[in-house]
Design an enzyme around this catalytic site. Structure first.
Site, PDB file in Angstrom:
ATOM      1  N   GLU A  50      -1.013  -4.978 -33.828  1.00 36.40           N
ATOM      2  CA  GLU A  50      -1.602  -4.741 -34.784  1.00 36.40           C
ATOM      3  C   GLU A  50      -3.221  -4.967 -34.823  1.00 36.40           C
ATOM      4  O   GLU A  50      -3.838  -4.958 -35.609  1.00 36.40           O
ATOM      5  CB  GLU A  50      -1.596  -6.089 -35.704  1.00 36.40           C
ATOM      6  CG  GLU A  50      -0.137  -5.841 -37.044  1.00 36.40           C
ATOM      7  CD  GLU A  50       1.433  -6.392 -35.766  1.00 36.40           C
ATOM      8  OE1 GLU A  50       1.555  -6.536 -34.793  1.00 36.40           O
ATOM      9  OE2 GLU A  50       2.295  -5.717 -36.757  1.00 36.40           O
ATOM     10  N   PHE A 112      11.046 -16.311 -43.467  1.00 33.82           N
ATOM     11  CA  PHE A 112      11.588 -15.782 -42.163  1.00 33.82           C
ATOM     12  C   PHE A 112      10.055 -15.212 -42.422  1.00 33.82           C
ATOM     13  O   PHE A 112       9.346 -14.129 -44.142  1.00 33.82           O
ATOM     14  CB  PHE A 112      12.021 -15.174 -42.742  1.00 33.82           C
ATOM     15  CG  PHE A 112      12.714 -13.818 -41.459  1.00 33.82           C
ATOM     16  CD1 PHE A 112      12.413 -14.563 -40.153  1.00 33.82           C
ATOM     17  CD2 PHE A 112      12.014 -13.011 -41.895  1.00 33.82           C
ATOM     18  CE1 PHE A 112      12.622 -13.805 -38.622  1.00 33.82           C
ATOM     19  CE2 PHE A 112      12.254 -11.539 -40.632  1.00 33.82           C
ATOM     20  CZ  PHE A 112      12.109 -12.032 -39.281  1.00 33.82           C
ATOM     21  N   GLN A 113       8.902 -14.482 -41.315  1.00 37.82           N
ATOM     22  CA  GLN A 113       7.843 -14.194 -41.552  1.00 37.82           C
ATOM     23  C   GLN A 113       6.793 -14.522 -41.850  1.00 37.82           C
ATOM     24  O   GLN A 113       5.658 -14.120 -42.685  1.00 37.82           O
ATOM     25  CB  GLN A 113       7.975 -12.512 -40.846  1.00 37.82           C
ATOM     26  CG  GLN A 113       8.790 -12.176 -40.055  1.00 37.82           C
ATOM     27  CD  GLN A 113       9.093 -10.807 -39.733  1.00 37.82           C
ATOM     28  OE1 GLN A 113       8.724  -9.676 -40.881  1.00 37.82           O
ATOM     29  NE2 GLN A 113       8.950 -10.570 -38.338  1.00 37.82           N
ATOM     30  N   LYS A 162       4.466 -10.125 -51.312  1.00 33.74           N
ATOM     31  CA  LYS A 162       5.445  -9.412 -52.048  1.00 33.74           C
ATOM     32  C   LYS A 162       6.215  -8.577 -53.036  1.00 33.74           C
ATOM     33  O   LYS A 162       5.979  -8.592 -53.400  1.00 33.74           O
ATOM     34  CB  LYS A 162       7.181  -9.884 -51.061  1.00 33.74           C
ATOM     35  CG  LYS A 162       8.459  -7.926 -50.850  1.00 33.74           C
ATOM     36  CD  LYS A 162       9.278  -8.641 -49.894  1.00 33.74           C
ATOM     37  CE  LYS A 162      10.540  -7.807 -50.189  1.00 33.74           C
ATOM     38  NZ  LYS A 162      10.556  -6.547 -49.374  1.00 33.74           N
ATOM     39  N   MET A 478     -15.970  -8.553 -13.759  1.00 34.03           N
ATOM     40  CA  MET A 478     -17.762  -9.478 -14.541  1.00 34.03           C
ATOM     41  C   MET A 478     -16.773 -10.693 -14.080  1.00 34.03           C
ATOM     42  O   MET A 478     -18.131 -11.235 -12.707  1.00 34.03           O
ATOM     43  CB  MET A 478     -17.335  -9.121 -15.790  1.00 34.03           C
ATOM     44  CG  MET A 478     -19.111 -10.047 -16.337  1.00 34.03           C
ATOM     45  SD  MET A 478     -20.433  -9.228 -15.682  1.00 34.03           S
ATOM     46  CE  MET A 478     -21.060  -7.818 -16.846  1.00 34.03           C
TER      47      MET A 478
END
Lengths: 564, 160
Positions: A50, A112-113, A162, A478
């Site tokens: 993502e 959940f999630q 949802k 760097m």
């Protein structure tokens, strides 16, 4: 006719002209993906992480100027977007990120999630929304695009539960939107503009300081005209690169920590500094109390909070860079009797002296591949094709900024403010979706490339012919450079002892790849890379301890440059 | 330097968090904060007392203005204004202290709003210095509990 939330989502995105959605599906966005399946207008680009999806939306937005859009699921899908959001926020990039969310009755139950992404993303978005009612959905989407793309642009997140995706309502997309607490100032105050014009015209040693805001507002022509008319030399920040053609005689290149000698010296000796869409970042100013000690400072910026934040300025001017410069332009006609070339000669002579004193240089007498040489060669081979260059973060990023000659805005994609390793590869892919007919070169370090290396899948799957050049020195270069210069060569945790074989890795995705180790191979390998019609990865084994110079040590003033 | 900001904000969820976050993320200090709806539907007023040097205070004003949910920022300082704060003070009382507490409350035009065998609850309103003053007098007599509202403020209308 009533539409579901998911259908309204599609219809609204169509109204906003969205071509691509970058992301990954998940339980909380299945209904949106089902709606996507049933239409052909909006293409979903399946990424492998993502964070990369958000960087792709960002790269698409920076290169095209249109908002980029990502769609991810709830919970971990949503939290993975944070780095992408923060990157876009720091560099003022218009993106809209949709996150799935658990059904509204479950919010707050540790379902959940479930993640409180609205709470988490609040400090790294320009604005964010939780949609609680399907009747608010289309208005919320309209607002999100409006906020993301206007004023000082930035990322906006919409959290989309949802149950709202399956609720139905009448669809009506608003034509216009008004938000009473949000009214960006576009036109500069006319009185202040007059004052500024007078101050600039009367200055002896003026200098233009061009930042990312100039790219965003597309003020490049106005800047060019002002510089040419009054013979004002121009330097850019990293984000401003391309807003002024770097092959012009008035261009001083980039200033700051790894800026050119002439640009940094010009800042320290100018008597008038005209900042256009820049924010006096510490990487540009060095030691603030000794920055531009002789200069009166004009600061043109659309964001009032950027003005006098780090450095007290003499002439604040709030407005859109392009519009302000447009309004200023005719006022200089009052000075048409002045021969600017003559007036400016001593100042430009001084700058030319600096220019010749210390040019950007590197070791040309070695068999090893020095990275600056690779960038110079790439520049030579590609300058006619007007490509897009996307970089990761680190030494290679600075070498690109120093040694590639950018002539147009929106051609360099790089994470300036946040300095996000892992940005450049996905951002370049996003740009390639925006411009299929343009070459996109991704210049990466071996460290940063591995931070989103999984997107090799994405370019293979969509056959997006981006060209990847890895500057491989086996270090986090760097940080190693700082350790070498300021920490007694104690290379603590910057040695990448185990590296994948990048060639075999690319080949395992079905992507053509090659490795070079000798300077004599560079030109020919780059030619092959440029000409190849599919994705290509070139692993360039470079001189291990090459450094980026000049360098202003952190906290030092700009004229204290380490030159070699 | 102390400064009072009064801001009119949209009555949306998350506004308080946006404002509070602005202060915490930039290392600014909130001394007191009060929020309540105003007469116009959907809007609230937040009164924030903060401190900092001139440059910090200017940034705070600009940053507040930049928040999309903030409709108006009123900065108190140059023009005359009225500020008030209310405190509820619960005192331990006994036969020896009751009269003294009442005298102090009377001098400060406070009210006793609740009484029990061994306590008084006092309500007092005024600017912060007045509240501080009564507290310092009541302190030695035994404060049991204290609740202060934080400041609210308003610009005075011009007098002709």
């Amino acid at each position: 006719m009533k539409l579901t939330g998911a259908e309204i989502f599609i219809e609204s995105l169509k109204r906003e002209g969205v071509e691509y959605l970058f992301g990954i599906p998940g339980g909380a966005v299945i209904d949106l993906h089902d709606a996507l399946y049933k239409q052909d207008n909006i293409k979903f680009i399946l990424t492998r992480h993502e964070q990369a999806a958000v960087h792709m939306a960002d790269g698409y937005a920076r290169s095209t100027g249109k908002p980029g859009v990502a769609l991810v699921t709830s919970g971990p899908g949503a939290t993975n977007t944070i780095t992408g959001l923060a990157t876009a926020y720091m560099d003022s990039v218009p993106i809209v990120v949709f996150t799935g969310q658990v059904p509204t009755p479950l919010i707050g139950n540790d379902a959940f999630q479930e993640a409180d992404i609205v709470g988490m993303s609040r400090p790294c978005t320009k604005y964010n929304f939780l949609v609680k009612d399907v009747n608010e959905l289309s208005k919320t989407i309209k607002k999100a695009f409006y906020i993301a793309t206007t004023g000082r642009p930035g990322p906006v997140l919409i959290d989309f539960p949802k149950d709202i995706q399956v609720s139905k309502t009448e669809f009506k997309y608003p034509d216009t939107i008004h938000i009473r607490g949000y009214n960006p100032t576009y036109h500069g105050n006319p009185k202040q503009i007059k004052k500024v014009v007078k101050a600039i015209a009367n200055s002896k040693k003026p200098l233009l300081y061009v930042g990312g805001g100039a790219v965003i507002s597309e003020a490049h022509n106005e800047i060019y005209n002002l510089a040419k008319k009054l013979q004002i030399p121009v330097f850019t920040t990293l984000m401003g690169i391309g807003a002024f053609p770097e092959d012009d005689e008035l261009s001083l290149g980039m200033a700051g920590m790894h800026g050119t000698f002439r640009a940094n010296m010009a800042i320290q000796y100018c008597d008038m500094l005209i900042s256009v869409g820049a924010r006096f970042d510490d990487r540009v100013t060095g030691k603030v109390s000794e920055f531009a000690p002789y200069a009166k400072i004009v600061h043109i910026d659309i964001d009032p909070t950027s003005i006098s934040k780090n450095i007290e300025v003499d002439y604040p001017l709030v407005g859109d860079a392009k519009l302000v410069l447009k309004d200023m332009s005719p006022l200089f006609d009052g000075y048409s009797t002045i021969n600017w070339k003559e007036v400016r000669k001593p100042w430009l002579d001084q700058i030319n002296k600096w220019k010749n004193e210390h040019k950007l240089a590197y070791n040309k007498e070695t068999e090893e591949i020095v990275p600056q040489y690779v960038i110079e060669k790439l520049n030579e081979l590609t300058k006619s094709e007007d490509p897009i260059i996307s970089t990761e973060v680190g030494q290679h990023q600075m070498w690109v900024a120093q040694f590639y000659t950018f002539k147009k805005p929106r051609r360099l994609l790089t994470s300036g403010g946040l300095g996000t390793m892992g940005y450049g590869f996905p951002a370049g892919i996003g740009a390639k979706f925006g411009f299929d007919n343009k070459q996109v070169y991704i210049i990466a370090g071996d460290g940063s490339f591995q931070m989103n290396v999984q997107e090799l899948s994405t370019i293979a799957a969509y056959n997006k012919s981006v060209k990847i050049i890895i500057m491989n020195n086996g270090y986090l270069g760097m940080v190693r450079q700082w350790q070498q210069l300021f920490y007694g060569r104690r290379y603590s945790n910057t040695v990448l002892e185990v590296q994948p074989d990048f060639v075999k890795l690319a080949e395992s995705y079905g992507i053509k790849a090659r490795r070079i180790r000798k300077k004599s191979e560079v030109a020919e390998a780059l030619k092959e890379l440029v000409a190849y019609k599919n994705p290509y990865l070139l692993d360039v084994v470079i001189a291990k301890e090459e450094n980026v110079y000049p360098m202003v040590p952190a906290g030092a003033s700009l004229d204290n440059m380490l030159l070699t | 330097m102390k400064r009072i900001y009064s801001i009119i904000v949209e009555n949306e969820s998350g506004v308080l968090s946006r404002v509070a976050n602005l202060f915490s993320a930039r290392g600014y200090n909130i001394e007191s904060l009060s929020v309540a709806p105003i007469d116009e539907e959907g809007l609230s007023r937040m009164t924030i007392v903060t401190d900092g040097n001139e440059q910090v205070l200017e940034q705070i004003g600009k940053q507040l203005n930049k928040l999309i949910d903030v409709i108006k920022v009123i900065q108190f300082g140059d023009e005359p204004y009225v500020e008030r704060e209310m405190a509820l003070i619960k005192m331990h009382t006994d036969r020896n202290t009751r009269a003294e507490v009442l005298r102090i409350v009377d001098i400060f035009r406070g009210k006793v709003v609740d009484v029990s065998h061994d306590s008084y609850t006092i309500e007092v309103t005024g600017d912060s210095t007045k509240i501080d003053a009564i507290l310092s007098l009541l302190e030695p007599l035994g404060i049991k509990e204290l609740a202060r509202t934080g400041k609210v403020a308003m610009i005075r209308e011009k007098k002709r």
